[in-house]
Design a protein around this motif. Structure first.
Motif, PDB file in Angstrom:
ATOM      1  N   ARG A  45      21.351  21.276  37.713  1.00 35.30           N
ATOM      2  CA  ARG A  45      22.333  20.290  37.230  1.00 35.30           C
ATOM      3  C   ARG A  45      22.020  20.056  35.777  1.00 35.30           C
ATOM      4  O   ARG A  45      20.921  20.440  35.346  1.00 35.30           O
ATOM      5  N   GLU A  46      23.196  19.848  35.200  1.00 34.96           N
ATOM      6  CA  GLU A  46      23.331  19.848  33.611  1.00 34.96           C
ATOM      7  C   GLU A  46      22.358  18.536  33.323  1.00 34.96           C
ATOM      8  O   GLU A  46      22.093  17.673  33.751  1.00 34.96           O
ATOM      9  N   MET A  47      21.452  19.078  32.081  1.00 37.00           N
ATOM     10  CA  MET A  47      20.723  18.194  31.623  1.00 37.00           C
ATOM     11  C   MET A  47      20.551  18.417  30.002  1.00 37.00           C
ATOM     12  O   MET A  47      20.779  19.540  29.753  1.00 37.00           O
ATOM     13  N   THR A  48      20.079  17.483  29.336  1.00 33.47           N
ATOM     14  CA  THR A  48      19.615  17.610  27.889  1.00 33.47           C
ATOM     15  C   THR A  48      18.252  17.681  27.659  1.00 33.47           C
ATOM     16  O   THR A  48      17.533  16.688  28.187  1.00 33.47           O
ATOM     17  N   LEU A  49      17.616  18.648  27.222  1.00 38.08           N
ATOM     18  CA  LEU A  49      16.296  18.676  26.919  1.00 38.08           C
ATOM     19  C   LEU A  49      15.864  18.321  25.596  1.00 38.08           C
ATOM     20  O   LEU A  49      16.524  18.731  24.389  1.00 38.08           O
ATOM     21  N   ASN A  50      15.006  17.296  25.367  1.00 34.10           N
ATOM     22  CA  ASN A  50      14.657  16.718  24.158  1.00 34.10           C
ATOM     23  C   ASN A  50      13.555  17.178  23.600  1.00 34.10           C
ATOM     24  O   ASN A  50      12.707  18.030  24.235  1.00 34.10           O
ATOM     25  N   PRO A  51      13.523  17.387  22.040  1.00 34.07           N
ATOM     26  CA  PRO A  51      12.550  18.334  21.511  1.00 34.07           C
ATOM     27  C   PRO A  51      11.072  17.602  21.852  1.00 34.07           C
ATOM     28  O   PRO A  51      10.898  16.534  21.635  1.00 34.07           O
ATOM     29  N   ALA A  52      10.128  18.558  22.043  1.00 33.54           N
ATOM     30  CA  ALA A  52       8.678  18.228  22.188  1.00 33.54           C
ATOM     31  C   ALA A  52       7.877  19.226  22.033  1.00 33.54           C
ATOM     32  O   ALA A  52       8.264  20.517  22.010  1.00 33.54           O
ATOM     33  N   GLY A  53       6.486  18.953  21.748  1.00 38.85           N
ATOM     34  CA  GLY A  53       5.701  20.125  21.694  1.00 38.85           C
ATOM     35  C   GLY A  53       5.424  20.391  20.045  1.00 38.85           C
ATOM     36  O   GLY A  53       6.019  20.077  19.288  1.00 38.85           O
ATOM     37  N   ARG A  54       4.679  21.584  19.885  1.00 38.62           N
ATOM     38  CA  ARG A  54       4.461  22.264  18.801  1.00 38.62           C
ATOM     39  C   ARG A  54       4.699  23.788  18.635  1.00 38.62           C
ATOM     40  O   ARG A  54       3.969  24.156  19.779  1.00 38.62           O
ATOM     41  N   HIS A  55       5.632  24.067  17.775  1.00 35.78           N
ATOM     42  CA  HIS A  55       5.832  25.354  18.014  1.00 35.78           C
ATOM     43  C   HIS A  55       6.083  26.059  16.451  1.00 35.78           C
ATOM     44  O   HIS A  55       6.170  25.381  15.897  1.00 35.78           O
ATOM     45  N   ASP A  56       5.949  27.380  16.542  1.00 37.28           N
ATOM     46  CA  ASP A  56       6.198  28.198  15.375  1.00 37.28           C
ATOM     47  C   ASP A  56       7.566  28.248  15.198  1.00 37.28           C
ATOM     48  O   ASP A  56       8.672  28.747  15.806  1.00 37.28           O
ATOM     49  N   PRO A  57       7.979  27.764  13.866  1.00 38.04           N
ATOM     50  CA  PRO A  57       9.489  27.882  13.457  1.00 38.04           C
ATOM     51  C   PRO A  57       9.871  29.400  13.281  1.00 38.04           C
ATOM     52  O   PRO A  57      11.020  29.894  13.319  1.00 38.04           O
ATOM     53  N   CYS A  58       8.930  30.318  13.062  1.00 36.23           N
ATOM     54  CA  CYS A  58       9.083  31.820  13.072  1.00 36.23           C
ATOM     55  C   CYS A  58       7.916  32.650  13.642  1.00 36.23           C
ATOM     56  O   CYS A  58       6.933  32.582  13.096  1.00 36.23           O
ATOM     57  N   VAL A  59       8.355  33.058  14.732  1.00 33.54           N
ATOM     58  CA  VAL A  59       7.210  33.773  15.801  1.00 33.54           C
ATOM     59  C   VAL A  59       6.788  35.094  14.789  1.00 33.54           C
ATOM     60  O   VAL A  59       5.469  35.202  14.793  1.00 33.54           O
ATOM     61  N   ALA A  60       7.433  35.586  13.980  1.00 38.59           N
ATOM     62  CA  ALA A  60       7.126  36.863  13.363  1.00 38.59           C
ATOM     63  C   ALA A  60       5.942  36.623  12.133  1.00 38.59           C
ATOM     64  O   ALA A  60       5.014  37.448  11.980  1.00 38.59           O
ATOM     65  N   VAL A  61       5.743  35.266  11.820  1.00 36.54           N
ATOM     66  CA  VAL A  61       4.602  34.990  10.962  1.00 36.54           C
ATOM     67  C   VAL A  61       3.555  35.414  11.513  1.00 36.54           C
ATOM     68  O   VAL A  61       2.563  36.045  10.730  1.00 36.54           O
ATOM     69  N   ARG A  62       3.033  34.813  12.743  1.00 38.93           N
ATOM     70  CA  ARG A  62       1.805  35.181  13.270  1.00 38.93           C
ATOM     71  C   ARG A  62       1.811  36.088  14.078  1.00 38.93           C
ATOM     72  O   ARG A  62       0.596  36.566  14.623  1.00 38.93           O
ATOM     73  N   ALA A  63       2.904  36.882  14.362  1.00 37.51           N
ATOM     74  CA  ALA A  63       2.974  38.454  14.944  1.00 37.51           C
ATOM     75  C   ALA A  63       2.208  39.498  14.129  1.00 37.51           C
ATOM     76  O   ALA A  63       1.962  40.469  14.717  1.00 37.51           O
TER      77      ALA A  63
END
Length: 353
Positions: free
Chosen positions: A318-336
């Motif tokens: 079913r269609e839904m909207t996922l609201n922002p939550a959690g802590r995430h890297d804005p650019c994965v490549a930095v810590r890669a």
């Protein structure tokens, strides 16, 4: 599979919000003295919570070794077991995600494969897994250095901010001194671009470039276990990796054979490994190292978790909207960057062992 390697293997375990990550390294050479200060420093390079450019999750990331190393820090040749404890996970941030399939994540594919998933922080699909690889890679890096092998990695692109064809001079003039570095002003521009992207609640992709120097000729197999194939497999195992190229790479379709021949140069002594006038092959020919520097780059996609509402479907379709939550890297490549370096070390050490 949760095991890398054939002769030197790493088997890992743990989920992002479980009590600990960990691994077992088997086949590591005995009698090697570990410099733990250097090891902790290397592992800390991928630690979260260090700057505004990465996730705010704060973890100590100090590995605890359980076996395979003597009290005075010498490897025993037996399996090296270790854990890295998780201490700063906010599982409640992911309550809504328990019933959602996040776009560009492995939520749905894990259900399709296993019929169950750990939604807390992504469980085993989380980039938290890479701490295991960096611990094992840090051990391998120290051992490889005793054999004159050095591995460097650097963030070479963020969005439109790029160091260009960073290996150009190494391909055309391999006899000249080369250091894998990015201009400080360019790095500052990358940092600012990531910060602005994060402020907008968005994310951005990037590229990591890696150089292996001092590698002897003769590593790799001519068919199923080509050196570049093993490197590619290791790099494409990293979360969010989307592309791999080595040597001439994706410029090959535009090139002519007459322009890209790596001609052998005369040697000064019998039995000496011959050098080549150029290095468009990226140090690998026929799947086997030729004694020249090996270099490659890995492209990473933008982090698919955004700090803005996202349309998706729930586990019932079913269609839904996922609201922002959690802590995430804005650019994965930095810590890669340290992850790419560690995976390269695991591949090379596996061939040498």
């Amino acid at each position: 599979m949760n095991t890398f390697g054939k002769n030197l293997t790493l088997t890992t375990f743990g989920e992002s919000h479980g009590p600990a990550m960990g691994g077992v390294i088997d086949g590591f050479p005995p009698g090697y003295k570990i410099d733990f200060d250097r090891l902790y420093e290397e592992v800390a390079k991928r630690r979260p919570g260090q700057s505004p450019l990465v996730t705010a999750r704060k973890e100590d990331d100090r590995p605890e070794f359980l076996s395979g190393i003597s009290p005075d820090g010498i490897t025993l040749g037996t399996p090296i077991g270790f854990i890295v404890r998780n201490s700063d996970h906010h599982s409640s941030d992911y309550d809504e995600m328990a019933r959602a399939f996040r776009p560009n994540h492995a939520d749905y594919t894990y259900i399709a494969r296993y019929g169950i998933r750990d939604y807390r922080g992504g469980g085993r699909q989380s980039a938290r897994e890479t701490v295991n690889w960096v611990v094992a890679g840090a051990l391998c890096l120290q051992w490889l250095q005793t054999k004159g092998i050095q591995i460097e990695a650097v963030l070479s692109q963020v969005g439109p901010i790029t160091a260009g064809d960073i290996f150009d001079s190494l391909m055309t003039s391999p006899e000249k001194p080369f250091s894998l570095e990015v201009n400080p002003d360019l790095r500052l521009a990358m940092d600012e671009f990531v910060k602005e992207t994060k402020k907008a609640g968005d994310s951005v992709g990037g590229k990591v470039s890696c150089l292996i120097s001092g590698l002897p000729a003769g590593l790799g197999e001519p068919v199923a276990d080509k050196l570049h194939a093993r490197l590619a497999a290791a790099m494409m195992s990293i979360n969010a990796a989307k592309g791999f190229e080595y040597g001439l790479g994706f410029r090959a379709p535009y090139a002519k054979g007459s322009e890209t021949l790596d001609n052998f140069l005369p040697t000064s002594a019998p039995g000496e490994t011959p050098k080549t006038s150029s290095n468009f092959s990226g140090g690998i020919q026929g799947g086997i190292s030729n004694g020249m520097p090996v270099f490659f780059s890995v492209a990473f996609k933008p982090t698919p978790t955004l700090m803005m509402p996202v349309k998706t479907v729930d586990t019932e379709g079913r269609e839904m909207t996922l609201n922002p939550a959690g802590r995430h890297d804005p650019c994965v490549a930095v810590r890669a960057v340290p992850v790419v370096k560690a995976m390269a070390a695991l591949v090379v050490a596996d061939f040498l062992v």
